[in-house]
Design a protein around this motif. Structure first.
Motif, PDB file in Angstrom:
ATOM      1  N   PHE A 103       0.824  -1.221   0.000  1.00 35.32           N
ATOM      2  CA  PHE A 103       0.000   0.000   0.000  1.00 35.32           C
ATOM      3  C   PHE A 103       0.853   1.263   0.000  1.00 35.32           C
ATOM      4  O   PHE A 103       1.797   1.397   0.783  1.00 35.32           O
ATOM      5  CB  PHE A 103      -0.932   0.022   1.212  1.00 35.32           C
ATOM      6  CG  PHE A 103      -2.004   1.070   1.090  1.00 35.32           C
ATOM      7  CD1 PHE A 103      -3.218   0.780   0.480  1.00 35.32           C
ATOM      8  CD2 PHE A 103      -1.789   2.364   1.544  1.00 35.32           C
ATOM      9  CE1 PHE A 103      -4.199   1.762   0.339  1.00 35.32           C
ATOM     10  CE2 PHE A 103      -2.748   3.348   1.405  1.00 35.32           C
ATOM     11  CZ  PHE A 103      -3.955   3.043   0.796  1.00 35.32           C
ATOM     12  N   SER A 104       0.458   2.227  -0.856  1.00 36.72           N
ATOM     13  CA  SER A 104       1.151   3.504  -1.011  1.00 36.72           C
ATOM     14  C   SER A 104       0.210   4.647  -0.624  1.00 36.72           C
ATOM     15  O   SER A 104      -0.900   4.763  -1.166  1.00 36.72           O
ATOM     16  CB  SER A 104       1.617   3.671  -2.460  1.00 36.72           C
ATOM     17  OG  SER A 104       2.212   4.930  -2.685  1.00 36.72           O
ATOM     18  N   HIS A 105       0.637   5.500   0.299  1.00 36.52           N
ATOM     19  CA  HIS A 105      -0.210   6.585   0.794  1.00 36.52           C
ATOM     20  C   HIS A 105      -0.229   7.784  -0.159  1.00 36.52           C
ATOM     21  O   HIS A 105       0.610   7.917  -1.045  1.00 36.52           O
ATOM     22  CB  HIS A 105       0.254   7.036   2.188  1.00 36.52           C
ATOM     23  CG  HIS A 105       1.634   7.617   2.233  1.00 36.52           C
ATOM     24  ND1 HIS A 105       1.949   8.873   1.732  1.00 36.52           N
ATOM     25  CD2 HIS A 105       2.804   7.132   2.731  1.00 36.52           C
ATOM     26  CE1 HIS A 105       3.224   9.129   1.922  1.00 36.52           C
ATOM     27  NE2 HIS A 105       3.781   8.088   2.519  1.00 36.52           N
ATOM     28  N   GLY A 106      -1.171   8.687   0.067  1.00 40.05           N
ATOM     29  CA  GLY A 106      -1.258   9.924  -0.697  1.00 40.05           C
ATOM     30  C   GLY A 106      -0.245  10.952  -0.227  1.00 40.05           C
ATOM     31  O   GLY A 106       0.479  10.742   0.760  1.00 40.05           O
ATOM     32  N   ILE A 107      -0.193  12.082  -0.905  1.00 38.94           N
ATOM     33  CA  ILE A 107       0.770  13.124  -0.548  1.00 38.94           C
ATOM     34  C   ILE A 107       0.493  13.614   0.874  1.00 38.94           C
ATOM     35  O   ILE A 107      -0.649  13.841   1.268  1.00 38.94           O
ATOM     36  CB  ILE A 107       0.718  14.279  -1.570  1.00 38.94           C
ATOM     37  CG1 ILE A 107       1.977  15.150  -1.466  1.00 38.94           C
ATOM     38  CG2 ILE A 107      -0.552  15.102  -1.435  1.00 38.94           C
ATOM     39  CD1 ILE A 107       2.172  16.073  -2.655  1.00 38.94           C
ATOM     40  N   GLY A 108       1.552  13.732   1.665  1.00 35.00           N
ATOM     41  CA  GLY A 108       1.405  14.174   3.034  1.00 35.00           C
ATOM     42  C   GLY A 108       0.943  13.101   3.992  1.00 35.00           C
ATOM     43  O   GLY A 108       0.627  13.400   5.147  1.00 35.00           O
ATOM     44  N   GLY A 109       0.929  11.847   3.561  1.00 38.93           N
ATOM     45  CA  GLY A 109       0.464  10.752   4.416  1.00 38.93           C
ATOM     46  C   GLY A 109       1.609  10.040   5.116  1.00 38.93           C
ATOM     47  O   GLY A 109       2.739  10.527   5.174  1.00 38.93           O
ATOM     48  N   GLY A 148      -3.204   1.893  -3.589  1.00 35.82           N
ATOM     49  CA  GLY A 148      -2.831   3.216  -3.124  1.00 35.82           C
ATOM     50  C   GLY A 148      -3.963   4.204  -3.267  1.00 35.82           C
ATOM     51  O   GLY A 148      -4.928   3.972  -4.003  1.00 35.82           O
ATOM     52  N   HIS A 149      -3.826   5.313  -2.540  1.00 40.50           N
ATOM     53  CA  HIS A 149      -4.813   6.390  -2.579  1.00 40.50           C
ATOM     54  C   HIS A 149      -4.162   7.647  -3.120  1.00 40.50           C
ATOM     55  O   HIS A 149      -3.052   8.009  -2.721  1.00 40.50           O
ATOM     56  CB  HIS A 149      -5.365   6.647  -1.177  1.00 40.50           C
ATOM     57  CG  HIS A 149      -6.247   7.852  -1.085  1.00 40.50           C
ATOM     58  ND1 HIS A 149      -5.929   8.973  -0.345  1.00 40.50           N
ATOM     59  CD2 HIS A 149      -7.443   8.130  -1.673  1.00 40.50           C
ATOM     60  CE1 HIS A 149      -6.887   9.870  -0.452  1.00 40.50           C
ATOM     61  NE2 HIS A 149      -7.819   9.389  -1.258  1.00 40.50           N
ATOM     62  N   ALA A 206      -2.085   6.060  -5.588  1.00 36.97           N
ATOM     63  CA  ALA A 206      -2.682   5.335  -6.705  1.00 36.97           C
ATOM     64  C   ALA A 206      -1.845   5.522  -7.964  1.00 36.97           C
ATOM     65  O   ALA A 206      -1.658   4.586  -8.753  1.00 36.97           O
ATOM     66  CB  ALA A 206      -4.118   5.813  -6.940  1.00 36.97           C
ATOM     67  N   ASN A 207      -1.328   6.728  -8.174  1.00 37.75           N
ATOM     68  CA  ASN A 207      -0.405   6.948  -9.294  1.00 37.75           C
ATOM     69  C   ASN A 207       0.845   6.091  -9.146  1.00 37.75           C
ATOM     70  O   ASN A 207       1.332   5.494 -10.117  1.00 37.75           O
ATOM     71  CB  ASN A 207      -0.008   8.416  -9.376  1.00 37.75           C
ATOM     72  CG  ASN A 207      -1.029   9.292 -10.084  1.00 37.75           C
ATOM     73  OD1 ASN A 207      -0.871  10.504 -10.116  1.00 37.75           O
ATOM     74  ND2 ASN A 207      -2.084   8.707 -10.639  1.00 37.75           N
ATOM     75  N   THR A 208       1.380   6.026  -7.943  1.00 37.55           N
ATOM     76  CA  THR A 208       2.545   5.183  -7.684  1.00 37.55           C
ATOM     77  C   THR A 208       2.231   3.727  -8.002  1.00 37.55           C
ATOM     78  O   THR A 208       3.036   3.013  -8.612  1.00 37.55           O
ATOM     79  CB  THR A 208       2.983   5.318  -6.212  1.00 37.55           C
ATOM     80  OG1 THR A 208       3.196   6.700  -5.901  1.00 37.55           O
ATOM     81  CG2 THR A 208       4.250   4.543  -5.942  1.00 37.55           C
ATOM     82  N   SER A 209       1.037   3.297  -7.607  1.00 37.90           N
ATOM     83  CA  SER A 209       0.613   1.928  -7.883  1.00 37.90           C
ATOM     84  C   SER A 209       0.495   1.662  -9.382  1.00 37.90           C
ATOM     85  O   SER A 209       0.838   0.581  -9.860  1.00 37.90           O
ATOM     86  CB  SER A 209      -0.726   1.655  -7.194  1.00 37.90           C
ATOM     87  OG  SER A 209      -0.615   1.807  -5.795  1.00 37.90           O
ATOM     88  N   LEU A 245      -6.873   1.071  -7.137  1.00 38.96           N
ATOM     89  CA  LEU A 245      -6.573   2.480  -7.372  1.00 38.96           C
ATOM     90  C   LEU A 245      -7.699   3.329  -6.785  1.00 38.96           C
ATOM     91  O   LEU A 245      -8.793   3.396  -7.342  1.00 38.96           O
ATOM     92  CB  LEU A 245      -6.408   2.734  -8.868  1.00 38.96           C
ATOM     93  CG  LEU A 245      -5.424   1.769  -9.562  1.00 38.96           C
ATOM     94  CD1 LEU A 245      -5.533   1.879 -11.070  1.00 38.96           C
ATOM     95  CD2 LEU A 245      -4.002   2.030  -9.096  1.00 38.96           C
ATOM     96  N   ILE A 246      -7.425   3.970  -5.658  1.00 39.68           N
ATOM     97  CA  ILE A 246      -8.427   4.764  -4.960  1.00 39.68           C
ATOM     98  C   ILE A 246      -8.146   6.242  -5.218  1.00 39.68           C
ATOM     99  O   ILE A 246      -7.051   6.734  -4.947  1.00 39.68           O
ATOM    100  CB  ILE A 246      -8.393   4.476  -3.443  1.00 39.68           C
ATOM    101  CG1 ILE A 246      -8.555   2.975  -3.173  1.00 39.68           C
ATOM    102  CG2 ILE A 246      -9.482   5.267  -2.726  1.00 39.68           C
ATOM    103  CD1 ILE A 246      -8.371   2.581  -1.717  1.00 39.68           C
TER     104      ILE A 246
END
Length: 314
Positions: free
Chosen positions: A63-69, A153-154, A158-161, A187-188
């Motif tokens: 799992f990959s978090h969003g910016i600032g996560g 990812g969110h 999600a872009n990273t994913s 992809l969230i």
């Protein structure tokens, strides 16, 4: 390597201390590691959620978090996946994590966000995931199934994913971004691939089963960047996955899919989270298992009143 093990939440631990009135522990546990990618001189902190009782090799979600996560975000999703028999490895990306909000003057926030969205950081995020996957699979005590791995990812995550799942984007070096070990993608709230030449071609190259989740009010509004909910749907339509599903919740917000409790509506927020975690687990159980997605039909029936649009089985 520093290692921390968390067997119970604070509330559960307090109850257990009461003896006869003790509540049973949750069916999941989580553990944290402070990893370091020496080749890039970059820290890669992670948190893994896994079942308390392991029966057979575990499918893995990266799992990959969003910016600032951070690695501690999206805990509702990691806990549910673990309760459903998955291991869920949440990776923290130090160049675009929560340090952005407090690192320096508030007047420098726009500059920090722009740096976090730069191509170099986008590539480093993918390399964080690949590094973390290598490390976690090298731990036999975790009993992970290397043949059943998904990426999720969110937002920025999600872009990273997408990059790890095979989106065809130009690279600054010869390091391949797509990882052949990945079998599916979730992809969230995925933003469009801004700055990528021929984004439709890049998305068409993704052939893995994919699940897309968004909401009608899933709008990204941060300094220097805006993206509307319609762009999540356009990305779904452009992706090349032969097997793909889309859930669009009514209302909500971009951050309703994070651990924030009130965004998107006090009533809608927990309901959307519940539906999201059930959907992710059901989709991955199907695509990483025998390919049977029939369980998504009763999921749709249970959550029909939350949905503005559904594309998938049933």
């Amino acid at each position: 390597m520093k290692r921390r093990l968390f067997l119970l939440s604070g509330a559960a631990a307090t109850l257990c201390a009461r003896g006869d009135d003790a509540a049973p522990p949750p069916p999941w546990l989580h553990e944290e590691w402070e990893w370091q990618d020496e080749a890039r001189e970059r820290a890669v902190p992670v948190r893994i959620y896994r079942p308390r009782e392991v029966q057979g090799p575990l499918p893995l979600v990266l799992f990959s978090h969003g910016i600032g996560g951070s690695r501690r975000g999206y805990s509702y999703l990691g806990q549910h996946l673990a309760a459903q028999g998955f291991a869920s490895l949440h990776v923290q990306h130090v160049g675009s994590d929560r340090a952005l909000w407090g690192a320096g003057s508030p007047f420098g926030l726009i500059g920090r966000l722009q740096a976090a969205a730069a191509p170099s950081e986008a590539l480093n995020r993918v390399r964080d995931l690949r590094f973390a996957l290598d490390r976690v699979l090298a731990q036999p005590s975790l009993a992970l199934d290397a043949g059943r791995i998904a990426v999720a990812g969110h937002s920025y995550g999600a872009n990273t994913s997408l990059l790890l799942a095979g989106a065809a984007v130009p690279q600054a070096d010869e390091l391949a971004l797509a990882d052949p070990r990945i079998r599916a993608a979730v992809l969230i709230s995925s933003p469009p691939l801004h700055g990528v030449p021929e984004p439709e071609r890049a998305l068409a190259a993704v052939r893995l089963p994919s699940l897309h989740i968004t909401a009608t009010a899933d709008d990204i509004v941060i300094p220097g960047y805006r993206s509307g909910a319609h762009e999540r749907i356009a990305l779904f339509e452009a992706i090349g996955s032969p097997l793909k599903s889309l859930a669009v919740f009514e209302g909500g917000s971009h951050s309703v899919f994070t651990d924030r409790a009130n965004t998107g509506g006090v009533v809608a927020n927990p309901r959307i989270k519940q539906a999201t975690k059930e959907l992710v687990a059901g989709f991955l159980q199907g695509v990483l298992g025998d390919g049977d997605l029939s369980q998504l039909s009763p999921w749709r029936q249970r959550h029909q009143e939350l949905l503005a649009r559904w594309v998938g089985p049933g």
